[in-house]
Design a protein around this motif. Structure first.
Motif, mmCIF file in Angstrom:
data_model
loop_
_atom_site.group_PDB
_atom_site.id
_atom_site.type_symbol
_atom_site.label_atom_id
_atom_site.label_comp_id
_atom_site.label_asym_id
_atom_site.label_seq_id
_atom_site.Cartn_x
_atom_site.Cartn_y
_atom_site.Cartn_z
ATOM 1 N N GLY A 160 -3.852 -4.818 4.901
ATOM 2 C CA GLY A 160 -2.950 -5.200 5.750
ATOM 3 C C GLY A 160 -1.663 -4.224 6.097
ATOM 4 O O GLY A 160 -0.551 -4.452 6.556
ATOM 5 N N LEU A 161 -1.944 -2.984 5.495
ATOM 6 C CA LEU A 161 -1.055 -2.059 5.328
ATOM 7 C C LEU A 161 -0.809 -1.111 6.866
ATOM 8 O O LEU A 161 -2.026 -1.165 7.600
ATOM 9 C CB LEU A 161 -1.062 -0.836 4.440
ATOM 10 C CG LEU A 161 -1.131 -1.447 3.116
ATOM 11 C CD1 LEU A 161 -1.041 -0.127 1.980
ATOM 12 C CD2 LEU A 161 0.087 -2.495 2.534
ATOM 13 N N PRO A 162 0.108 -0.639 7.377
ATOM 14 C CA PRO A 162 0.126 0.113 8.484
ATOM 15 C C PRO A 162 -0.900 1.259 8.541
ATOM 16 O O PRO A 162 -1.014 1.875 7.697
ATOM 17 C CB PRO A 162 1.661 0.696 8.764
ATOM 18 C CG PRO A 162 2.441 -0.145 8.097
ATOM 19 C CD PRO A 162 1.570 -0.555 6.693
ATOM 20 N N LYS A 163 -1.495 1.595 9.602
ATOM 21 C CA LYS A 163 -2.415 2.487 9.802
ATOM 22 C C LYS A 163 -1.846 3.831 9.325
ATOM 23 O O LYS A 163 -0.606 4.061 9.706
ATOM 24 C CB LYS A 163 -2.906 2.804 11.345
ATOM 25 C CG LYS A 163 -3.826 3.659 11.470
ATOM 26 C CD LYS A 163 -4.435 3.708 12.974
ATOM 27 C CE LYS A 163 -5.445 4.786 13.061
ATOM 28 N NZ LYS A 163 -5.743 4.995 14.578
ATOM 29 N N ASP A 164 -2.637 4.764 8.491
ATOM 30 C CA ASP A 164 -2.230 6.008 8.157
ATOM 31 C C ASP A 164 -1.412 5.935 7.031
ATOM 32 O O ASP A 164 -0.819 6.919 6.403
ATOM 33 C CB ASP A 164 -1.719 6.957 9.115
ATOM 34 C CG ASP A 164 -2.803 7.151 10.302
ATOM 35 O OD1 ASP A 164 -4.063 7.179 9.794
ATOM 36 O OD2 ASP A 164 -2.405 7.175 11.398
ATOM 37 N N ALA A 165 -0.745 4.786 6.530
ATOM 38 C CA ALA A 165 0.158 4.679 5.578
ATOM 39 C C ALA A 165 -0.505 5.181 4.113
ATOM 40 O O ALA A 165 -1.699 4.768 3.863
ATOM 41 C CB ALA A 165 0.861 3.395 5.159
ATOM 42 N N GLY A 166 0.196 5.977 3.264
ATOM 43 C CA GLY A 166 -0.644 6.346 2.018
ATOM 44 C C GLY A 166 -0.109 5.246 0.996
ATOM 45 O O GLY A 166 0.914 4.720 1.114
ATOM 46 N N PHE A 167 -1.028 4.916 0.316
ATOM 47 C CA PHE A 167 -0.884 3.743 -0.812
ATOM 48 C C PHE A 167 -1.127 4.448 -1.999
ATOM 49 O O PHE A 167 -1.924 5.153 -2.452
ATOM 50 C CB PHE A 167 -2.078 2.718 -0.424
ATOM 51 C CG PHE A 167 -1.918 1.703 -1.742
ATOM 52 C CD1 PHE A 167 -0.839 0.838 -1.741
ATOM 53 C CD2 PHE A 167 -3.247 1.449 -2.672
ATOM 54 C CE1 PHE A 167 -0.886 -0.379 -2.952
ATOM 55 C CE2 PHE A 167 -2.943 0.656 -3.435
ATOM 56 C CZ PHE A 167 -2.067 -0.191 -3.736
ATOM 57 N N ILE A 168 -0.056 4.180 -2.987
ATOM 58 C CA ILE A 168 -0.071 4.588 -4.428
ATOM 59 C C ILE A 168 0.054 3.263 -5.295
ATOM 60 O O ILE A 168 1.022 2.293 -5.385
ATOM 61 C CB ILE A 168 1.352 5.191 -4.570
ATOM 62 C CG1 ILE A 168 1.476 6.691 -3.617
ATOM 63 C CG2 ILE A 168 1.467 5.949 -6.100
ATOM 64 C CD1 ILE A 168 2.930 7.190 -3.783
#
Length: 232
Positions: free
Chosen positions: A40-48
């Motif tokens: 469900g994160l915004p498109k292209d957001a990096g996830f750590i």
């Protein structure tokens, strides 16, 4: 990277953090931290993936991920992740208290100092997400204490970083987020008075564009939304 300013939001996979991420998408390159999976994160957001209940390990992981992504500067560092337990002061054991303080306060202190060079390079701003509970809240003593600690951290860093890095603390009022269920809090009818997470994110995003060093989102914000025709 797109060339847009870069923002990092802790606790960015649910609640206020996720709603705020969607507000900043399109105007910022985003990095979001969380303990769960990327959904469900915004498109292209990096996830750590980082567990802030282990502050030192989480700070190492977040800094390493930014460097691996060739990020040298941050425009915004939003320390939003939070946890707590709804229980009387005698009902929290040492482990429960330690977890609340580690996630809400110790991790924020470590990340603020560890990522200060990124903020200075970007002419950026540290935004601490506190809570109206920082003034004291029955049955959430460790949570209230941790948020009061954030208020003290903001004052200290504002003095330490004056002229180099902006520091802002925003205290949200009651907001509908998954944290209540996790904390064991059942608001009942009072929940009707709570802000939806997306409405709170709107207010936080608006305040982040001001020079106010501290702000509280409560009745005034609700009235402003009603006058503007927005549901809240």
């Amino acid at each position: 990277m797109s060339g847009l300013p870069t923002a990092l939001i802790t606790g960015g996979t649910s609640g206020i953090g996720l709603a705020l991420a969607h507000r900043l998408a399109g105007t910022h390159d985003l990095f979001l931290t969380g303990r769960g999976e990327r959904t469900g994160l915004p498109k292209d957001a990096g996830f750590i993936k980082a567990d802030l209940s282990m502050p030192g390990e989480a700070a190492d992981r977040i800094e390493a991920a930014l460097r691996q992504a060739d990020v040298g500067a941050l425009s915004k560092l939003v320390l939003n992740a939070g946890t707590g337990t709804y229980a009387a002061v005698g009902a929290e054991d040492a482990a429960m208290i330690r977890r609340t303080l580690d996630v809400n306060l110790a991790a924020s202190v470590l990340l603020a100092h560890r990522l200060a060079p990124f903020l200075e390079a970007g002419g950026g701003r540290l935004v601490l997400i506190g809570s109206v509970a920082y003034k004291g809240s029955g049955n959430m003593p460790a949570y209230a204490a941790s948020k009061a600690g954030l208020a003290g951290l903001a004052r200290s860093l504002r003095a330490e970083w004056s002229g180099r890095i902006g520091v802002q603390i925003i205290h949200p009022g009651p907001t509908r987020t998954p944290m209540h269920e996790k904390a064991g809090y059942v608001p009942g009818r009072l929940e009707r008075l709570f802000f939806p997470a997306d409405a709170m994110a709107d207010e936080i995003a608006r305040l982040m564009e001001t020079d106010r060093p501290r702000a509280t989102v409560m009745i005034g914000a609700r009235l402003r939304r009603l006058l503007s025709g927005k549901a809240s």
